[in-house]
Scaffold this active site. Structure first.
Site, PDB file in Angstrom:
ATOM      1  CG  ASP A  96      -0.826  36.336  43.295  1.00 57.19           C
ATOM      2  OD1 ASP A  96      -1.364  36.009  44.507  1.00 57.19           O
ATOM      3  OD2 ASP A  96      -1.182  37.417  42.903  1.00 57.19           O
ATOM      4  CD  GLU A 118      -7.051  38.096  41.592  1.00 62.66           C
ATOM      5  OE1 GLU A 118      -6.149  37.467  42.152  1.00 62.66           O
ATOM      6  OE2 GLU A 118      -7.805  38.815  42.201  1.00 62.66           O
ATOM      7  CD  GLU A 132       2.619  37.694  46.959  1.00 63.48           C
ATOM      8  OE1 GLU A 132       3.802  38.176  46.682  1.00 63.48           O
ATOM      9  OE2 GLU A 132       2.289  37.233  48.047  1.00 63.48           O
ATOM     10  CG  HIS A 214      -0.659  40.749  53.548  1.00 67.56           C
ATOM     11  ND1 HIS A 214      -1.562  41.589  53.203  1.00 67.56           N
ATOM     12  CD2 HIS A 214      -0.275  39.623  52.801  1.00 67.56           C
ATOM     13  CE1 HIS A 214      -1.901  40.882  51.761  1.00 67.56           C
ATOM     14  NE2 HIS A 214      -1.086  39.757  51.654  1.00 67.56           N
ATOM     15  NE  ARG A 216       7.127  35.555  52.249  1.00 69.02           N
ATOM     16  CZ  ARG A 216       6.226  34.862  52.696  1.00 69.02           C
ATOM     17  NH1 ARG A 216       5.052  35.238  52.468  1.00 69.02           N
ATOM     18  NH2 ARG A 216       6.302  33.934  53.565  1.00 69.02           N
ATOM     19  CG  HIS A 247      -1.721  38.779  57.675  1.00 69.15           C
ATOM     20  ND1 HIS A 247      -0.775  37.586  57.882  1.00 69.15           N
ATOM     21  CD2 HIS A 247      -2.141  38.860  56.414  1.00 69.15           C
ATOM     22  CE1 HIS A 247      -1.220  36.897  56.976  1.00 69.15           C
ATOM     23  NE2 HIS A 247      -1.793  37.471  55.863  1.00 69.15           N
TER      24      HIS A 247
HETATM   25  C1  UD1 Z   1       0.149  34.498  51.972  1.00 75.94           C
HETATM   26  C2  UD1 Z   1       0.446  34.675  50.470  1.00 75.94           C
HETATM   27  C3  UD1 Z   1       0.167  36.134  50.068  1.00 75.94           C
HETATM   28  C4  UD1 Z   1      -1.264  36.526  50.155  1.00 75.94           C
HETATM   29  C5  UD1 Z   1      -1.480  36.246  51.806  1.00 75.94           C
HETATM   30  C6  UD1 Z   1      -2.864  36.632  51.921  1.00 75.94           C
HETATM   31  C7  UD1 Z   1       2.225  33.136  49.685  1.00 75.94           C
HETATM   32  C8  UD1 Z   1       3.722  33.037  49.592  1.00 75.94           C
HETATM   33  N1  UD1 Z   1       1.827  34.361  50.201  1.00 75.94           N
HETATM   34  O1  UD1 Z   1       0.919  35.235  52.603  1.00 75.94           O
HETATM   35  O2  UD1 Z   1       0.293  35.826  48.600  1.00 75.94           O
HETATM   36  O3  UD1 Z   1      -1.327  37.858  49.875  1.00 75.94           O
HETATM   37  O4  UD1 Z   1      -1.240  35.035  52.224  1.00 75.94           O
HETATM   38  O5  UD1 Z   1      -3.075  36.815  53.364  1.00 75.94           O
HETATM   39  O6  UD1 Z   1       1.690  32.337  49.512  1.00 75.94           O
HETATM   40  N2  UD1 Z   1      -0.675  32.333  59.953  1.00 75.94           N
HETATM   41  C9  UD1 Z   1      -1.289  31.891  60.997  1.00 75.94           C
HETATM   42  N3  UD1 Z   1      -2.502  31.609  60.926  1.00 75.94           N
HETATM   43  C10 UD1 Z   1      -3.216  31.675  59.661  1.00 75.94           C
HETATM   44  C11 UD1 Z   1      -2.402  32.162  58.547  1.00 75.94           C
HETATM   45  C12 UD1 Z   1      -1.063  32.750  58.857  1.00 75.94           C
HETATM   46  O7  UD1 Z   1      -0.695  31.752  62.068  1.00 75.94           O
HETATM   47  O8  UD1 Z   1      -4.364  31.491  59.645  1.00 75.94           O
HETATM   48  C13 UD1 Z   1       1.003  32.786  60.292  1.00 75.94           C
HETATM   49  C14 UD1 Z   1       1.863  31.386  60.404  1.00 75.94           C
HETATM   50  O9  UD1 Z   1       2.837  31.745  61.167  1.00 75.94           O
HETATM   51  C15 UD1 Z   1       2.498  31.278  58.972  1.00 75.94           C
HETATM   52  C16 UD1 Z   1       2.760  32.803  58.615  1.00 75.94           C
HETATM   53  O10 UD1 Z   1       1.672  33.607  59.147  1.00 75.94           O
HETATM   54  O11 UD1 Z   1       3.600  30.641  58.731  1.00 75.94           O
HETATM   55  C17 UD1 Z   1       2.963  32.991  57.088  1.00 75.94           C
HETATM   56  O12 UD1 Z   1       1.521  32.665  56.156  1.00 75.94           O
HETATM   57  P1  UD1 Z   1       2.177  32.225  54.764  1.00 75.94           P
HETATM   58  O13 UD1 Z   1       0.603  31.904  54.133  1.00 75.94           O
HETATM   59  O14 UD1 Z   1       3.388  31.707  54.461  1.00 75.94           O
HETATM   60  O15 UD1 Z   1       2.284  33.698  54.162  1.00 75.94           O
HETATM   61  P2  UD1 Z   1       1.404  35.210  54.126  1.00 75.94           P
HETATM   62  O16 UD1 Z   1       2.160  36.376  54.686  1.00 75.94           O
HETATM   63  O17 UD1 Z   1       0.281  34.948  54.827  1.00 75.94           O
HETATM   64  N1  UDP Z   2      -9.987  40.613  54.726  1.00 74.18           N
HETATM   65  C1  UDP Z   2     -10.872  40.239  55.692  1.00 74.18           C
HETATM   66  N2  UDP Z   2     -10.690  40.523  57.147  1.00 74.18           N
HETATM   67  C2  UDP Z   2      -9.449  41.092  57.273  1.00 74.18           C
HETATM   68  C3  UDP Z   2      -8.732  41.699  56.301  1.00 74.18           C
HETATM   69  C4  UDP Z   2      -8.908  41.688  55.183  1.00 74.18           C
HETATM   70  O1  UDP Z   2     -11.939  39.807  55.498  1.00 74.18           O
HETATM   71  O2  UDP Z   2      -9.179  41.396  58.714  1.00 74.18           O
HETATM   72  C5  UDP Z   2     -10.461  40.406  53.179  1.00 74.18           C
HETATM   73  C6  UDP Z   2     -10.563  41.583  52.249  1.00 74.18           C
HETATM   74  O3  UDP Z   2     -11.910  41.883  52.426  1.00 74.18           O
HETATM   75  C7  UDP Z   2      -9.863  40.886  51.232  1.00 74.18           C
HETATM   76  C8  UDP Z   2      -9.248  39.915  51.564  1.00 74.18           C
HETATM   77  O4  UDP Z   2      -9.331  39.742  52.800  1.00 74.18           O
HETATM   78  O5  UDP Z   2     -11.091  40.448  50.372  1.00 74.18           O
HETATM   79  C9  UDP Z   2      -7.696  40.182  51.359  1.00 74.18           C
HETATM   80  O6  UDP Z   2      -6.871  39.455  51.931  1.00 74.18           O
HETATM   81  P1  UDP Z   2      -5.230  39.768  51.946  1.00 74.18           P
HETATM   82  O7  UDP Z   2      -5.053  41.138  52.157  1.00 74.18           O
HETATM   83  O8  UDP Z   2      -4.800  38.647  53.259  1.00 74.18           O
HETATM   84  O9  UDP Z   2      -4.612  39.197  50.755  1.00 74.18           O
HETATM   85  P2  UDP Z   2      -4.400  39.832  49.148  1.00 74.18           P
HETATM   86  O10 UDP Z   2      -5.636  40.093  48.730  1.00 74.18           O
HETATM   87  O11 UDP Z   2      -3.404  40.745  49.215  1.00 74.18           O
HETATM   88  O12 UDP Z   2      -3.700  38.577  48.625  1.00 74.18           O
END
Ligand code: UD1
Ligand code: UDP
Length: 381
Positions: A96, A118, A132, A214, A216, A247
């Site tokens: 999602d 899923e 989501e 993490h 929002r 995160h």
């Molecule tokens: C996203 C998803 C969320 C999911 C989560 C898993 C959306 C809107 N949100 O949230 O549903 O649960 O991922 O972790 O799709 N960033 C880095 N390096 C990375 C990843 C992220 O620097 O490898 C930083 C960047 O500044 C980026 C910010 O995190 O702009 C936010 O990333 P984004 O994918 O927009 O949202 P998440 O909070 O990661």
């Molecule tokens: N996870 C990981 N390293 C971390 C934190 C989480 O490998 O430092 C894994 C965790 O086991 C799970 C997945 O990342 O399978 C969950 O990702 P996240 O919490 O970012 O997203 P969500 O599941 O909430 O969308």
């Protein structure tokens, strides 16, 4: 061979689609093509490495502190161009995230059938989790194949009138977990990575409380209140150490880090690779998390999870008794953590329930179903 485009964008999508990709690689009738939108960068690269997988395309779309509109529109545009090159017969998406919704829109505009892994998770509150809950609803409207992880998810789809091509498969995260647990047994090969990841934290000396945050909805005040209650927990229980892989999102780390970084029993790390993270879950005493994937994995490892959210689309864990919604109120978080640290009965009740999310065979089932797919007829509602 039919071409199957697998779209990934964020960490959990890699974890949950890696087993599907590896299974598709064995197929004689389906050819997987892995397309990474690059919504995440380091967090996805790390996971691809752990699963020994290489993407065929990387759209490299991540920007620091990206907006929802920015990442969504970029994924729609860039994926449309990639789909034109690849010409897939079907597109697989999982979950999602913004990448998932945008990939589905791009595929739909090109009339390419979508398979949603899923499918059917719901809280019935469009602003929680945000965005989501709406993303997965949109995908359910656009998809042809719906792979629901639980009976509850099947029922959610049914309530919305989605009954064609709905399959109960289990969650592929359990496949990924079993694959990885197996690797941990070959611990020698991974010992260096594992030890480095935890900055010397002694899992035998302390009751390790593993935390991830993490969401929002919890940005800002809630994250800061939660971080402060962790200090109270540490000061009340000297046997506890806190392990928190931060995160990458600056909206998360910039709030949490200053509150926790100076405490001698807090280990703040970069996001952990999947093997070290599974090792940490297995060896922790208790998990506090707002993550979706963690709620699904922890019961398989016999670890209680206190869910740092006010609702969840994963009621199965709550109903089975291995997870508990504690919300974001510091008083409740403190009292529920205290209960699990002090009350052996409560602890063993939560750690001895059966995992309700799957048996590790979801990917096999999904690939078997996709192998038999015919070109879908026009869908009528
Ligand atoms: C996203 C998803 C969320 C999911 C989560 C898993 C959306 C809107 N949100 O949230 O549903 O649960 O991922 O972790 O799709 N960033 C880095 N390096 C990375 C990843 C992220 O620097 O490898 C930083 C960047 O500044 C980026 C910010 O995190 O702009 C936010 O990333 P984004 O994918 O927009 O949202 P998440 O909070 O990661
Ligand atoms: N996870 C990981 N390293 C971390 C934190 C989480 O490998 O430092 C894994 C965790 O086991 C799970 C997945 O990342 O399978 C969950 O990702 P996240 O919490 O970012 O997203 P969500 O599941 O909430 O969308």
């Amino acid at each position: 061979m039919k071409k199957v485009a697998i779209v990934i964008g964020t960490r959990p999508e890699v974890i949950k689609l890696a087993p599907v990709y590896l299974e598709l690689k064995k197929s004689k009738v389906l050819k997987p093509i892995l397309i990474n939108t690059g919504q995440h960068r380091e967090m996805v690269d790390e996971m691809l490495k752990w699963f020994h997988i290489k993407e065929d395309f990387n759209l490299k779309l991540m920007e620091k502190s990206q907006s929802l509109a920015g990442i969504t529109s970029k994924v729609v545009h860039s994926l449309t161009a990639t789909f034109k090159k690849v010409k897939p017969d079907v597109v697989i998406v999982e979950g999602d995230t913004a990448s998932v919704m945008a990939a589905s829109i791009a595929a739909f505009y090109m009339k390419i059938p979508i398979a949603h892994v899923e499918a059917g998770l719901r809280t019935n509150n469009i602003y929680n989790p945000f965005p989501e809950e709406m993303a997965r609803r949109v995908v359910s409207q656009l998809a042809t194949y719906h792979f629901a992880p639980t009976q509850n998810a099947v029922m959610n789809l049914k309530k919305e009138g989605i009954i064609n091509n709905v399959y109960l498969t289990g969650n592929t995260v359990i496949d990924a977990l079993f694959y990885t647990e197996h690797k941990i047994k070959e611990v020698e090969k991974y010992r260096k990575d594992i030890e480095k990841a935890f900055c010397g934290l002694d899992f035998k000396k302390y009751k390790v409380v593993l935390v991830t945050m993490h969401r929002r909805e919890n940005f800002g005040r809630s994250h800061s209140e939660i971080a402060k209650v962790f200090i109270k927990i540490l000061d009340s229980f000297p046997e506890v150490a806190l392990l928190l892989p931060l995160h990458k999102n600056p909206s998360v780390r910039d709030i949490i880090r200053p509150i926790l970084e100076k405490h001698p029993r807090v280990v703040l790390t970069e996001p952990l690779g999947y093997v070290p993270f599974v090792y940490a879950m297995k060896n922790s005493y208790l998990i506090l998390s707002d993550s979706g994937g963690v709620q699904e994995e922890a019961p398989s490892l016999g670890k209680p999870v206190l869910v740092l959210r006010t609702n969840t689309e994963r009621p199965e864990g709550i109903n089975a008794g291995c997870a508990k919604l504690v919300g974001v109120n510091p008083k409740t978080i403190f009292s529920e953590t205290k209960k699990l640290l002090m009350n052996k009965k409560s602890y063993s009740r939560m750690s001895q329930t059966k995992n309700p999310y799957g048996n590790g065979k979801a990917s096999k089932k999904i690939v078997k179903i996709l192998s038999k797919m015919e070109s879908p007829k026009e869908l009528n509602f």
